[in-house]
Design a protein around this motif. Structure first.
Motif, PDB file in Angstrom:
ATOM      1  N   THR A  45       0.837  -1.195   0.000  1.00 37.31           N
ATOM      2  CA  THR A  45       0.000   0.000   0.000  1.00 37.31           C
ATOM      3  C   THR A  45       0.873   1.247   0.000  1.00 37.31           C
ATOM      4  O   THR A  45       1.948   1.279   0.590  1.00 37.31           O
ATOM      5  N   THR A  46       0.383   2.254  -0.652  1.00 36.12           N
ATOM      6  CA  THR A  46       1.095   3.524  -0.705  1.00 36.12           C
ATOM      7  C   THR A  46       0.640   4.402   0.454  1.00 36.12           C
ATOM      8  O   THR A  46      -0.426   4.159   1.046  1.00 36.12           O
ATOM      9  N   GLN A  75      -2.879   5.656  -0.166  1.00 38.69           N
ATOM     10  CA  GLN A  75      -3.925   4.672   0.094  1.00 38.69           C
ATOM     11  C   GLN A  75      -4.184   4.542   1.592  1.00 38.69           C
ATOM     12  O   GLN A  75      -5.329   4.417   2.021  1.00 38.69           O
ATOM     13  N   LYS A  76      -3.133   4.559   2.394  1.00 38.46           N
ATOM     14  CA  LYS A  76      -3.298   4.468   3.850  1.00 38.46           C
ATOM     15  C   LYS A  76      -4.059   5.676   4.385  1.00 38.46           C
ATOM     16  O   LYS A  76      -4.927   5.546   5.251  1.00 38.46           O
ATOM     17  N   GLY A 113      -7.653   5.296   3.336  1.00 43.70           N
ATOM     18  CA  GLY A 113      -8.244   4.202   4.103  1.00 43.70           C
ATOM     19  C   GLY A 113      -8.615   4.616   5.514  1.00 43.70           C
ATOM     20  O   GLY A 113      -9.696   4.283   6.014  1.00 43.70           O
ATOM     21  N   LYS A 114      -7.736   5.351   6.185  1.00 42.84           N
ATOM     22  CA  LYS A 114      -8.040   5.819   7.540  1.00 42.84           C
ATOM     23  C   LYS A 114      -9.221   6.784   7.538  1.00 42.84           C
ATOM     24  O   LYS A 114     -10.063   6.750   8.434  1.00 42.84           O
ATOM     25  N   THR A 121     -11.803  -0.176   2.607  1.00 42.39           N
ATOM     26  CA  THR A 121     -10.355  -0.035   2.722  1.00 42.39           C
ATOM     27  C   THR A 121      -9.644  -1.296   2.254  1.00 42.39           C
ATOM     28  O   THR A 121      -8.576  -1.218   1.634  1.00 42.39           O
ATOM     29  N   ARG A 122     -10.213  -2.453   2.505  1.00 41.67           N
ATOM     30  CA  ARG A 122      -9.602  -3.703   2.033  1.00 41.67           C
ATOM     31  C   ARG A 122      -9.492  -3.725   0.515  1.00 41.67           C
ATOM     32  O   ARG A 122      -8.489  -4.143  -0.041  1.00 41.67           O
ATOM     33  N   TYR A 155      -6.838  -1.136  -0.618  1.00 42.83           N
ATOM     34  CA  TYR A 155      -5.476  -1.647  -0.458  1.00 42.83           C
ATOM     35  C   TYR A 155      -5.142  -2.698  -1.507  1.00 42.83           C
ATOM     36  O   TYR A 155      -3.976  -2.921  -1.803  1.00 42.83           O
TER      37      TYR A 155
END
Length: 116
Positions: free
Chosen positions: A2-3, A6-7, A10-11, A25-26, A29
């Motif tokens: 993951t970049t 993306q993190k 996702g958060k 988020t899954r 990723y």
């Protein structure tokens, strides 16, 4: 892998949408483009994930929601979007016996079950 972008996204999804954000988020990723609450004429689809020549329509089962209706509704909505239907089920909502019946009903509607 993951970049950092993306993190970060996702958060933000988990903070804003809770369990729906966690499931989205899954897929984020995994390298797919994720859209939340996509409108259709049958009602909104909680998650649309697109990428690698695939499209997934994902519904997250809520504690008070009827399983049969959830499977049928996501199958119909996915058919409108020409997507693969996926039902994300929290592990706390099902036991082994309930999971067997759930898998049988899902197989009849060509719906994939994912435990979250």
């Amino acid at each position: 892998m993951t970049t950092p972008r993306q993190k970060f996204i996702g958060k933000a999804l988990v903070n804003k949408y809770g369990l729906i954000g966690k499931v989205a988020t899954r897929y984020l990723y995994a390298g797919l483009h994720v859209e939340i609450n996509h409108p259709t004429r049958l009602g909104p689809v909680p998650i649309i994930a697109k990428g690698n020549k695939q499209t997934f329509a994902i519904e997250v089962l809520k504690p008070n929601q009827n399983i049969d209706q959830a499977i049928e509704s996501i199958a119909k909505k996915a058919q409108l979007l020409k997507a693969r239907p996926v039902l994300a089920v929290p592990k706390t909502l099902v036991n082994r016996e309930k999971l067997k019946t759930l898998l049988e009903k899902a197989k009849a509607n060509n719906t994939k079950i994912k435990l979250v």
